[in-house]
Design an enzyme around this catalytic site. Structure first.
Site, short mmCIF file in Angstrom:
data_model
loop_
_atom_site.label_atom_id
_atom_site.label_comp_id
_atom_site.label_asym_id
_atom_site.label_seq_id
_atom_site.Cartn_x
_atom_site.Cartn_y
_atom_site.Cartn_z
N ALA A 111 0.81 -1.22 0.00
CA ALA A 111 0.00 0.00 0.00
C ALA A 111 0.84 1.27 0.00
CB ALA A 111 -0.94 0.00 1.19
N THR A 112 2.04 1.22 0.56
CA THR A 112 2.89 2.41 0.53
C THR A 112 3.18 2.79 -0.92
OG1 THR A 112 3.89 1.84 2.66
CG2 THR A 112 5.13 3.36 1.26
N ASN B 91 -6.24 3.01 10.58
CA ASN B 91 -5.45 1.90 11.10
C ASN B 91 -5.24 1.94 12.60
OD1 ASN B 91 -3.96 4.19 9.90
ND2 ASN B 91 -2.20 3.27 10.91
N GLN C 286 -6.87 -0.81 5.41
CA GLN C 286 -7.48 -1.46 6.58
C GLN C 286 -8.93 -1.87 6.33
OE1 GLN C 286 -5.90 -2.26 9.42
NE2 GLN C 286 -3.97 -1.19 9.04
N SER D 245 -3.37 -3.78 0.46
CA SER D 245 -2.14 -4.54 0.71
C SER D 245 -2.48 -5.94 1.25
CB SER D 245 -1.31 -3.77 1.74
OG SER D 245 -0.05 -4.35 1.89
N HIS E 180 -0.95 -8.17 3.01
CA HIS E 180 -0.60 -8.65 4.36
C HIS E 180 -1.57 -8.17 5.44
CE1 HIS E 180 1.51 -5.14 6.36
NE2 HIS E 180 1.66 -4.75 5.11
N THR F 204 9.11 -7.11 -13.23
CA THR F 204 8.56 -8.45 -13.35
C THR F 204 7.49 -8.68 -12.31
OG1 THR F 204 10.63 -9.28 -14.25
CG2 THR F 204 9.15 -10.91 -13.27
N CYS G 21 5.94 4.26 15.53
CA CYS G 21 7.20 3.53 15.44
C CYS G 21 7.74 3.25 16.85
CB CYS G 21 8.27 4.27 14.66
SG CYS G 21 7.67 4.85 13.09
N1 PMP Z 1 -1.99 2.60 4.80
C1 PMP Z 1 -2.52 2.11 5.92
C2 PMP Z 1 -3.84 2.63 6.39
C3 PMP Z 1 -1.87 1.10 6.62
O1 PMP Z 1 -2.41 0.62 7.75
C4 PMP Z 1 -0.63 0.62 6.15
C5 PMP Z 1 0.13 -0.45 6.89
N2 PMP Z 1 0.46 -0.09 8.20
C6 PMP Z 1 -0.10 1.16 4.97
C7 PMP Z 1 -0.82 2.15 4.32
C8 PMP Z 1 1.19 0.69 4.39
O2 PMP Z 1 1.02 -0.56 3.81
P1 PMP Z 1 2.21 -1.49 3.35
O3 PMP Z 1 2.77 -2.09 4.59
O4 PMP Z 1 1.59 -2.51 2.47
O5 PMP Z 1 3.19 -0.63 2.61
#
Ligand code: PMP
Length: 389
Positions: free
Chosen positions: A70-71, A155, A183, A203, A205, A244, A333
């Site tokens: 997602a980042t 989140n 989320q 994302s 995970h 890729t 963090c």
């Molecule tokens: N956006 C939100 C709302 C998230 O909770 C997170 C993960 N903490 C991210 C973006 C970043 O996602 P990723 O770990 O897949 O880069």
């Protein structure tokens, strides 16, 4: 270790691991190598995965762009729209409680000469705590606004935004809407066409898939979205994101999303029950606890989310004193100089209140027994800290 940090990440479901394994071993072809059968087989798996994902989000299949998470998706969406060569507008609107993966992109655009507005959210104590102030959002959008970005679900405090209302507001002013739905996807129904969201990040995970696999949906079929690629090279994914393709990660993400959607209703009930039980046990065992964010019985809060404020003890101290339970504190963090959470302070909490806050995320693999055990350990460690202080 009892894992109660499912907003940070989730365990990859064994069924997802099973689905991805062949694409790491015998079926290792490059999906771009369509001149031979192994490549074509991988390309078909990627295409099938895109179709599965698109169907669950109610968008056209070719609008799905695969990313590393997602980042990257947020970066691609925001920079991609704002920095497109044909983009003449120079104003980006977002919200003060967004993830850093949105806010920092805004900061960066600002350094490049963009105007950026960060709209405040409704304060703690209100039924809509943590949700963007719609009046101020409407005021923030002007003729120079290129894009609005509003997260679907938060989140830290789990507030769920009224995306359709926000989309209507943006479109009435001719502005595209991006949503960081990291989320939300897999946890609540996400219908991009119905909500009329133009771009969406997610994302794997966060919904029991592997880390390093994400997606950006570019367009829901209603409006044209012009995107400047941020990673160039081999021209994969219609030039939108070169590199890729991660076949195993993509198959895993589609499998995980399908499972999450199929099982959403029954699991949500279970998760809500466990979240409420944890809250009850902790509130009974510890004096002076307050719930941060929207009331737990509201439909506008993620069912697995619990964010609590202690009266006297800092979240970091509670975490350190409870090593057998994985949860997170109200500080961003775990750096040496941990800053209080910008999400909590955006809802009007003081820095001290934010530091005395913790977040639990209940998920699919938690059991009621774990909740009971975790509560015992958490109450014990809290009592120990109180005796020491
Ligand atoms: N956006 C939100 C709302 C998230 O909770 C997170 C993960 N903490 C991210 C973006 C970043 O996602 P990723 O770990 O897949 O880069």
């Amino acid at each position: 270790m009892i894992y109660l940090d499912n907003h940070a990440t989730t365990r990859c479901d064994p069924r997802v691991v099973e689905a991805m394994l062949p694409w790491l071993s015998e079926d290792f072809g490059n999906p771009s190598s369509v001149s031979h059968e192994m490549g074509r087989s991988a390309a078909a798996a990627v295409q099938q995965s895109a179709a599965t994902i698109a169907a669950t989000l109610n968008v056209p299949s070719d609008s799905v762009v695969f990313t590393s998470g997602a980042t990257e998706s947020n970066n691609l969406a925001i920079r991609g729209v704002c920095l497109h060569p044909r983009q003449k507008k120079r104003h980006f609107v977002t919200v003060s409680s967004e993830h850093r993966a949105v806010l920092d992109v805004g900061d960066d655009l600002q350094r490049d000469g963009f105007r950026v507005t960060r709209v405040p959210v409704i304060s703690n104590g209100d039924d809509a705590a943590g949700i963007v102030d719609l009046d101020q959002l409407a005021e923030a959008i002007d003729d120079d606004t290129a894009l609005v970005s509003v997260m679907w679900a938060n989140n830290e405090i789990g507030s769920i935004a009224p995306m359709k209302t926000i989309a209507d507001l943006c479109h009435s002013r001719g502005v595209l809407l991006h949503s960081d739905a990291t989320q939300a996807v897999g946890r609540i129904p996400v219908d991009m066409l119905d909500a009329d969201v133009d771009l969406l990040s997610a994302s794997a995970h966060k919904f029991y898939g592997p880390k390093g696999s994400g997606l950006l949906v570019v367009g829901n079929g209603n409006r044209r979205v012009r995107l400047k690629p941020q990673i160039v090279g081999g021209g994969q994914q219609q030039e939108r994101r070169s590199g890729t393709l991660n076949t195993a990660g993509i198959v895993a993400m589609a499998t995980a999303l399908k499972l999450a959607v199929d099982e959403m209703q029954s699991q949500s009930e279970q998760i809500r029950h466990m979240r409420n039980k944890l809250c009850q046990l902790l509130c009974d065992g510890i004096d002076g606890i307050q719930i941060n964010g929207i009331p737990l019985d509201s439909p506008n809060r993620l069912v697995g989310n619990l964010n609590l404020q202690l009266e006297l003890i800092e979240g970091e101290a509670w975490m350190a004193a409870t090593p057998s339970v994985a949860f997170s504190s109200g500080s961003a963090c775990s750096s040496v100089d941990a800053k209080p959470s910008h999400v909590l302070t955006a809802t009007g909490l003081s820095e001290s209140e934010a530091r005395r806050s913790v977040r639990f995320g209940i998920g699919r693999f938690n059991t009621e027994q774990q909740i009971e055990q975790a509560a015992v350990w958490l109450i014990e460690s809290h009592a120990k800290l109180r005796r020491m202080s």
